[in-house]
Design an enzyme around this catalytic site. Structure first.
Site, PDB file in Angstrom:
ATOM      1  N   VAL A   1       0.983   7.692   1.386  1.00  0.00           N
ATOM      2  CA  VAL A   1       1.985   8.199   2.324  1.00  0.00           C
ATOM      3  C   VAL A   1       3.069   8.956   1.568  1.00  0.00           C
ATOM      4  O   VAL A   1       3.519   8.513   0.501  1.00  0.00           O
ATOM      5  CB  VAL A   1       2.633   7.029   3.104  1.00  0.00           C
ATOM      6  CG1 VAL A   1       3.796   7.510   3.941  1.00  0.00           C
ATOM      7  CG2 VAL A   1       1.597   6.344   3.978  1.00  0.00           C
ATOM      8  N   CYS A   2       3.493  10.099   2.133  1.00  0.00           N
ATOM      9  CA  CYS A   2       4.671  10.806   1.619  1.00  0.00           C
ATOM     10  C   CYS A   2       5.458  11.323   2.807  1.00  0.00           C
ATOM     11  O   CYS A   2       5.201  10.942   3.950  1.00  0.00           O
ATOM     12  CB  CYS A   2       4.261  11.940   0.682  1.00  0.00           C
ATOM     13  SG  CYS A   2       3.422  13.314   1.507  1.00  0.00           S
ATOM     14  N   ALA A   3       6.399  12.208   2.573  1.00  0.00           N
ATOM     15  CA  ALA A   3       7.265  12.667   3.661  1.00  0.00           C
ATOM     16  C   ALA A   3       6.532  13.563   4.648  1.00  0.00           C
ATOM     17  O   ALA A   3       6.630  13.384   5.867  1.00  0.00           O
ATOM     18  CB  ALA A   3       8.486  13.385   3.093  1.00  0.00           C
TER      19      ALA A   3
ATOM     20  N   GLU B   1       3.062  15.132   3.889  1.00  0.00           N
ATOM     21  CA  GLU B   1       1.611  15.104   3.690  1.00  0.00           C
ATOM     22  C   GLU B   1       1.177  15.638   2.329  1.00  0.00           C
ATOM     23  O   GLU B   1       0.270  15.083   1.703  1.00  0.00           O
ATOM     24  CB  GLU B   1       0.858  15.895   4.780  1.00  0.00           C
ATOM     25  CG  GLU B   1      -0.656  15.906   4.603  1.00  0.00           C
ATOM     26  CD  GLU B   1      -1.362  16.777   5.636  1.00  0.00           C
ATOM     27  OE1 GLU B   1      -2.150  17.648   5.215  1.00  0.00           O
ATOM     28  OE2 GLU B   1      -1.139  16.587   6.856  1.00  0.00           O
TER      29      GLU B   1
ATOM     30  N   MET C   1       5.276  10.939   6.870  1.00  0.00           N
ATOM     31  CA  MET C   1       6.239  10.158   7.642  1.00  0.00           C
ATOM     32  C   MET C   1       6.804  10.958   8.809  1.00  0.00           C
ATOM     33  O   MET C   1       7.263  10.382   9.805  1.00  0.00           O
ATOM     34  CB  MET C   1       7.373   9.680   6.736  1.00  0.00           C
ATOM     35  CG  MET C   1       6.948   8.651   5.705  1.00  0.00           C
ATOM     36  SD  MET C   1       6.325   7.100   6.435  1.00  0.00           S
ATOM     37  CE  MET C   1       7.851   6.374   7.052  1.00  0.00           C
TER      38      MET C   1
END
Length: 375
Positions: free
Chosen positions: A72-74, A76, A100
């Site tokens: 997971v990141c902010a 993609e 996210m």
């Protein structure tokens, strides 16, 4: 090995169905500690993306082999790159499509129960933000309460159910998320209601939401009744639906109570908050099912994914409803206010119609956890 995307919808089902998931979150540590994907059976490893630019060999022993791994990141991009490195090292791995940002915006509609005359009540659970919206359906008509800004979710759901949206309500002028209420009303021809005491600065037309207002949904005349319940804002209004459900807005939550300070008037409104919680609500039937506009913790979800609890049980178990002395209540509320929601003043301006930011800017305004409750 192949890198496979996992959608926000997929993750939501894992939350609701209490499935296991291991999340490798590659955002910065402060972002992770402030706000993350929460699940009943989720485990986490937070390693910032920049610490993995030279490879993932050091973290491979920390990744499980017996459960799904989601990177997971902010937004993609970083998670996809890390997931590819993990995959090249011979491990099965997923990445979160849209990051996210997509998690924050996803809504899961869940049926709360049947209503008189074959009607239905749905709760739209925004797991990534803790927002809860509602749709009351009866004989071809619908009413929406506390809609978030993703209007297509509600209009498309109404089309699937073959109902016409006739009424749209906001329990109060929201400060932690952008309302989609008036935009749904404009798109569908529905009547948009807002408490007049919260609407002194709005620059659009609305129908005043006043204490005692009763709106009938469908030919069976299913009733949605308004109950003035100030304290979170001066205009906050609850709804009693079908004499069974109490929609409390941001006044009362499952594990906490509403905060009175988002317009800078905590000392003025804390008395109204106590009056609502300790007097107005105490006059109601304890068998009413409380349906709030937010939740704070994943533990507040029931087994079916809904956020709901009997009012009498909250009178017994919710600490905010069991502070006997008024002065102690005042100090408990004003001394335990959490950090303000992200961009809350700008969000209030949007919900007044005074500013119209682009979609990406609205997303940035709403990023982060829900902070509508007293801790």
């Amino acid at each position: 090995m192949v890198v496979i995307k996992m959608t926000a919808s997929d993750v939501a089902r894992k939350v609701i169905e209490n499935k296991e998931l291991f999340i490798l979150d590659v955002r910065n540590k402060d972002a992770f500690h402030d706000w993350k994907i929460e699940g009943h059976s989720f485990d986490y490893l937070n390693i910032p993306y920049f610490d993995l630019l030279d490879g993932v060999d050091e973290i491979l022993p920390k990744l499980p082999t017996d459960k799904d791994i989601l990177v997971v990141c902010a937004k993609e991009g970083s998670s996809l790159m890390v997931a590819e490195m993990v995959s090249e090292a011979g491990r099965d791995v997923f990445y979160l499509e849209g990051g996210m940002k997509s998690w924050s915006s996803y809504l899961e509609p869940i049926k709360v129960g049947h209503l008189t005359g074959g009607g239905e009540l749905y709760q739209f659970v925004r797991l990534g933000k803790g927002c809860l919206s509602y749709m009351v359906i009866s004989e071809g008509e619908a009413a929406i309460i506390d809609a978030v800004r993703f209007t297509d979710v509600f209009t498309n759901f109404a089309k699937e159910k073959h109902v016409e949206i006739k009424h749209v309500f906001d329990t109060h002028l929201h400060a932690d998320h952008i309302s989609g209420g008036r935009h749904i009303a404009e798109a569908t021809g529905a009547t948009y209601y807002l408490p007049s005491k919260d609407a002194e600065e709005v620059v659009f037309n609305y129908t005043p939401l006043e204490d005692g207002l009763t709106v009938e949904i469908g030919a069976s005349q299913l009733e949605v009744g308004a109950l003035y319940s100030p304290g979170h804002t001066i205009g906050s209004t609850s709804f009693i639906v079908d004499s069974r459900y109490l929609l409390t807005g941001d006044i009362l939550f499952i594990d906490s109570i509403g905060r009175p300070d988002l317009a800078g008037l905590a000392d003025d409104w804390v008395g109204d908050l106590r009056e609502t919680l300790y007097h107005r609500y105490r006059e109601l039937a304890e068998d009413l099912i409380v349906l709030p506009a937010h939740f704070m913790m994943i533990d507040e979800l029931n087994e079916d994914g809904t956020v709901a609890k009997r009012l009498g049980d909250l009178f017994a178990d919710n600490h905010g409803l069991n502070i006997e002395r008024e002065e102690e209540f005042r100090h408990t509320v004003t001394d335990h206010l959490p950090q303000q929601p992200n961009a809350y003043e700008q969000i209030r301006q949007v919900n007044m119609g005074k500013i119209l930011p682009e979609n990406d800017e609205q997303t940035e305004m709403e990023i982060g956890p829900n902070r509508c409750a007293v801790r």
